[in-house]
Design a protein around this motif. Structure first.
Motif, short mmCIF file in Angstrom:
data_model
loop_
_atom_site.label_atom_id
_atom_site.label_comp_id
_atom_site.label_asym_id
_atom_site.label_seq_id
_atom_site.Cartn_x
_atom_site.Cartn_y
_atom_site.Cartn_z
N SER A 31 -48.31 22.10 -26.34
CA SER A 31 -48.02 22.82 -27.38
C SER A 31 -47.08 23.50 -26.58
O SER A 31 -46.41 24.84 -28.12
N GLN A 32 -45.75 23.73 -25.45
CA GLN A 32 -45.22 25.21 -25.31
C GLN A 32 -44.07 25.12 -26.37
O GLN A 32 -43.42 23.82 -26.89
N PRO A 33 -43.55 25.95 -26.30
CA PRO A 33 -41.58 25.13 -27.42
C PRO A 33 -41.08 24.72 -26.68
O PRO A 33 -40.64 24.54 -25.94
N GLY A 34 -40.49 24.07 -27.28
CA GLY A 34 -39.90 22.98 -27.23
C GLY A 34 -40.10 21.14 -27.01
O GLY A 34 -39.10 20.35 -27.32
N VAL A 35 -41.36 21.17 -27.27
CA VAL A 35 -42.18 19.84 -27.05
C VAL A 35 -41.36 19.65 -28.64
O VAL A 35 -42.10 20.01 -29.31
N GLN A 36 -41.17 18.12 -28.98
CA GLN A 36 -41.06 17.96 -29.87
C GLN A 36 -42.10 16.39 -30.38
O GLN A 36 -42.47 16.30 -31.71
N ASN A 37 -42.13 16.00 -29.35
CA ASN A 37 -42.91 14.82 -29.27
C ASN A 37 -43.61 14.61 -28.21
O ASN A 37 -42.94 14.68 -27.86
N ALA A 38 -44.90 13.84 -27.76
CA ALA A 38 -45.35 13.87 -26.34
C ALA A 38 -46.22 12.58 -27.28
O ALA A 38 -46.82 12.57 -27.55
N ARG A 39 -46.12 11.33 -26.14
CA ARG A 39 -46.75 10.33 -26.52
C ARG A 39 -47.49 9.33 -24.76
O ARG A 39 -46.23 10.10 -24.06
N PHE A 40 -48.34 9.05 -25.11
CA PHE A 40 -48.49 8.37 -23.37
C PHE A 40 -49.44 6.96 -23.96
O PHE A 40 -49.70 6.47 -24.13
N PHE A 41 -48.75 6.36 -22.92
CA PHE A 41 -48.47 4.53 -22.72
C PHE A 41 -49.76 4.45 -21.65
O PHE A 41 -49.42 4.93 -20.93
N THR A 42 -50.68 3.43 -21.85
CA THR A 42 -51.50 2.27 -20.76
C THR A 42 -50.30 1.55 -20.21
O THR A 42 -50.26 0.26 -21.53
N GLU A 43 -50.18 0.85 -19.42
CA GLU A 43 -49.66 -0.01 -18.54
C GLU A 43 -50.02 -1.09 -19.02
O GLU A 43 -51.48 -1.26 -18.19
N ILE A 44 -49.52 -2.41 -19.91
CA ILE A 44 -49.97 -3.62 -19.78
C ILE A 44 -49.81 -4.69 -18.68
O ILE A 44 -51.57 -4.47 -18.82
N ASP A 45 -49.96 -4.24 -17.73
CA ASP A 45 -49.46 -5.07 -16.56
C ASP A 45 -50.13 -4.13 -15.73
O ASP A 45 -50.42 -5.47 -14.61
N GLU A 46 -50.23 -2.94 -15.48
CA GLU A 46 -50.89 -2.79 -13.83
C GLU A 46 -51.71 -1.73 -14.48
O GLU A 46 -50.94 -0.95 -15.45
#
Length: 94
Positions: A31-46
């Motif tokens: 939620s810091q100033p300047g964050v436009q979008n954030a996403r996290f993903f789990t690696e499918i193969d690892e």
């Protein structure tokens, strides 16, 4: 707008704990100033890899957020669960 692409290798078998920690401490950092979008993903193969993609308004905002108390708390919370240093790349969309 810079985009930060992060590869995080979590200690074997600790991905669920890592993701829980991100949910707990991530919102204050992201939620810091300047964050436009954030996403996290789990690696499918690892099973022990998490990917993060964060869009920033500027590199100055990114640097300030990392140095902020919320940024340092986030890094301190996830650091012990990592198997090594994160691989971080910064890019600009074209």
């Amino acid at each position: 707008m810079p985009t930060e692409i992060i590869t995080l290798v979590v200690q074997p078998g600790r991905r669920a704990e890592f993701l829980q920690r991100v949910q707990e401490v991530g919102p204050a950092y992201l939620s810091q100033p300047g964050v436009q979008n954030a996403r996290f993903f789990t690696e499918i193969d690892e099973a022990d890899v998490v990917l993060g993609v964060i869009d920033w308004a500027s590199t100055d905002d990114l640097d300030a957020a990392v140095a902020s108390p919320a940024g340092q708390a986030f890094l301190a919370a996830i650091g012990p669960l990592l198997a090594g240093a994160p691989q971080i790349r910064r890019g600009e969309s074209v």
